[in-house]
Design an enzyme around this catalytic site. Sequence first.
Site, PDB file in Angstrom:
ATOM      1  N   GLU A  68     -53.183  99.701  24.965  1.00 25.15           N
ATOM      2  CA  GLU A  68     -54.214  99.168  24.057  1.00 25.15           C
ATOM      3  C   GLU A  68     -55.147 100.301  23.586  1.00 25.15           C
ATOM      4  O   GLU A  68     -56.344 100.150  23.520  1.00 25.15           O
ATOM      5  CB  GLU A  68     -55.022  98.060  24.756  1.00 25.15           C
ATOM      6  CG  GLU A  68     -54.161  96.960  25.339  1.00 25.15           C
ATOM      7  CD  GLU A  68     -54.964  95.859  26.015  1.00 25.15           C
ATOM      8  OE1 GLU A  68     -56.196  95.811  25.835  1.00 25.15           O
ATOM      9  OE2 GLU A  68     -54.366  95.025  26.721  1.00 25.15           O
ATOM     10  N   GLU A 112     -54.783  92.393  34.293  1.00 26.61           N
ATOM     11  CA  GLU A 112     -56.129  92.488  34.889  1.00 26.61           C
ATOM     12  C   GLU A 112     -56.332  91.589  36.100  1.00 26.61           C
ATOM     13  O   GLU A 112     -57.207  90.721  36.133  1.00 26.61           O
ATOM     14  CB  GLU A 112     -57.183  92.164  33.808  1.00 26.61           C
ATOM     15  CG  GLU A 112     -57.122  93.095  32.602  1.00 26.61           C
ATOM     16  CD  GLU A 112     -58.099  92.711  31.494  1.00 26.61           C
ATOM     17  OE1 GLU A 112     -59.083  92.030  31.774  1.00 26.61           O
ATOM     18  OE2 GLU A 112     -57.841  93.095  30.336  1.00 26.61           O
TER      19      GLU A 112
HETATM   20  O1  G3I Z   1     -58.481  82.251  16.382  1.00 27.96           O
HETATM   21  C1  G3I Z   1     -59.608  81.546  16.948  1.00 27.96           C
HETATM   22  C2  G3I Z   1     -60.295  80.732  15.883  1.00 27.96           C
HETATM   23  O2  G3I Z   1     -59.397  79.716  15.430  1.00 27.96           O
HETATM   24  C3  G3I Z   1     -61.562  80.105  16.467  1.00 27.96           C
HETATM   25  O3  G3I Z   1     -62.249  79.427  15.456  1.00 27.96           O
HETATM   26  C4  G3I Z   1     -62.442  81.232  17.048  1.00 27.96           C
HETATM   27  C5  G3I Z   1     -63.711  80.691  17.664  1.00 27.96           C
HETATM   28  O4  G3I Z   1     -63.416  80.158  18.948  1.00 27.96           O
HETATM   29  O5  G3I Z   1     -61.712  81.925  18.073  1.00 27.96           O
HETATM   30  C6  G3I Z   1     -60.565  82.561  17.526  1.00 27.96           C
HETATM   31  O6  G3I Z   1     -59.896  83.184  18.572  1.00 27.96           O
HETATM   32  C7  G3I Z   1     -60.494  84.400  19.010  1.00 27.96           C
HETATM   33  C8  G3I Z   1     -59.379  85.446  19.019  1.00 27.96           C
HETATM   34  O7  G3I Z   1     -59.832  86.672  19.601  1.00 27.96           O
HETATM   35  C9  G3I Z   1     -58.833  85.728  17.631  1.00 27.96           C
HETATM   36  O8  G3I Z   1     -59.816  86.373  16.886  1.00 27.96           O
HETATM   37  C10 G3I Z   1     -61.007  84.157  20.426  1.00 27.96           C
HETATM   38  O9  G3I Z   1     -62.133  83.312  20.379  1.00 27.96           O
HETATM   39  C11 G3I Z   1     -61.410  85.482  21.045  1.00 27.96           C
HETATM   40  O10 G3I Z   1     -61.720  85.286  22.422  1.00 27.96           O
HETATM   41  C12 G3I Z   1     -60.221  86.461  20.969  1.00 27.96           C
HETATM   42  O11 G3I Z   1     -60.651  87.699  21.495  1.00 27.96           O
HETATM   43  C13 G3I Z   1     -59.585  88.547  21.935  1.00 27.96           C
HETATM   44  C14 G3I Z   1     -59.785  88.839  23.429  1.00 27.96           C
HETATM   45  O12 G3I Z   1     -58.809  89.777  23.886  1.00 27.96           O
HETATM   46  C15 G3I Z   1     -59.658  87.568  24.259  1.00 27.96           C
HETATM   47  O13 G3I Z   1     -58.339  87.069  24.133  1.00 27.96           O
HETATM   48  C16 G3I Z   1     -59.669  89.857  21.144  1.00 27.96           C
HETATM   49  O14 G3I Z   1     -59.291  89.600  19.796  1.00 27.96           O
HETATM   50  C17 G3I Z   1     -58.724  90.890  21.729  1.00 27.96           C
HETATM   51  O15 G3I Z   1     -58.934  92.169  21.116  1.00 27.96           O
HETATM   52  C18 G3I Z   1     -58.958  91.059  23.228  1.00 27.96           C
HETATM   53  O16 G3I Z   1     -57.972  91.907  23.713  1.00 27.96           O
HETATM   54  C19 G3I Z   1     -58.079  92.209  25.113  1.00 27.96           C
HETATM   55  C20 G3I Z   1     -56.677  92.263  25.689  1.00 27.96           C
HETATM   56  O17 G3I Z   1     -56.020  91.032  25.483  1.00 27.96           O
HETATM   57  C21 G3I Z   1     -56.733  92.627  27.165  1.00 27.96           C
HETATM   58  N1  G3I Z   1     -57.452  93.897  27.352  1.00 27.96           N
HETATM   59  C22 G3I Z   1     -58.796  93.900  26.798  1.00 27.96           C
HETATM   60  C23 G3I Z   1     -58.739  93.591  25.298  1.00 27.96           C
HETATM   61  C24 G3I Z   1     -60.126  93.669  24.693  1.00 27.96           C
HETATM   62  O18 G3I Z   1     -60.932  92.651  25.240  1.00 27.96           O
END
Ligand code: G3I
Length: 325
Positions: free
Chosen positions: A237, A128
């Site tokens: 995805e 991205e």
């Molecule tokens: O694991 C931590 C946890 O320890 C912590 O307590 C909590 C609160 O901060 O956060 C948890 O991590 C979260 C993680 O998902 C695991 O659930 C992150 O905050 C959260 O930001 C993360 O979101 C992911 C997001 O990307 C950002 O990385 C989503 O699961 C994931 O589906 C999403 O995937 C993205 C692709 O990488 C790129 N394309 C878009 C897609 C959807 O947004």
Amino acid sequence: EPSLDNIRLKAKFGIGAAVTNSELNGQYANTLRTHFSQITGEYEMKMAHIWKGENNYDWTAADGMVNFAATNNMDVHGHTLVWYNSFPNWFRNANYDSATFETKIKTYIETVVGRYKGKVISWDVANEIFNDDGTLRRDGCPVFRTFNDPIAFYGRCFEYAQAADPDAKLFYNDYNVVLAAGKRGAMRQMVNRFRADGYPIDGLGDQFHYMASTNRTTIRNGLTDLASTGLQIHMSELDIRINVNKDDNFVYLPSEQAKHAEAYKDFVTFFEAIPQSQKFAITTWGVSDKRTWLTSWWHPKEYPLLFDENFQKKKTYEGFLEGLQ
Ligand code: G3I
């Protein structure tokens, strides 16, 4: 025969799913090893999770995924090395000059790709970097914004990854690619620049976060255009929204399920239409409707994947299967 009712056995390319290490057990694991041939870390192979500090890496979850894949004869797609959204705050907020910034990114790439050399078959080196109109995103920490030749910087990131694992396939990944001609044009320009300047790149990913109502002609034509680069193509995805109006009273009726199955069949059919040698994989962004990012990003009443919350095959699985040649 079994191959006719199982997407992993029938597909002539990778069938992936985004996974979370802590869930790799029970029915979740059984569903993965039975129906999928590769996995992508939904979060735990991103910089924000691994890179806790300058020389402080947390490998636990990524190692867990790599070990699970090795044990179950599955491949791992690494997502993602350089994504502004996933810079850890300690790195994002440090005010490095661009040379120092790049040196640290280089060390990160060499460390991560080197650790999984021969165990992760492919990487989203960059994710991205463009807006839908093809301009470069200006997100991320200040230094990241100020590179005077950002495409050359990204090209060097691909070089760093190749040097760390020459056998890994290196991808650029983005969303709305087949829908946004401007973004797709910028990607094509980047590929041409890479080829002219000798930077490596093997493939392009469109995340394919689309809806059952997304225009089919646009998708088909956009995918054909993307494949005309000659690179490996990853539907990286895939999830398909069915509650297209974010309706609080939405009910996943058989009529909706049939529409949903048709959408999966269409999208898989479009992927099958590109040259066989360019078909890298179709990866669904999750395993079952029990856990999808769309619950929060789109609507709680959304059922975007191939398995229901009890890991039972849905009509969408049958649609996916029908789309396979
Ligand atoms: O694991 C931590 C946890 O320890 C912590 O307590 C909590 C609160 O901060 O956060 C948890 O991590 C979260 C993680 O998902 C695991 O659930 C992150 O905050 C959260 O930001 C993360 O979101 C992911 C997001 O990307 C950002 O990385 C989503 O699961 C994931 O589906 C999403 O995937 C993205 C692709 O990488 C790129 N394309 C878009 C897609 C959807 O947004």
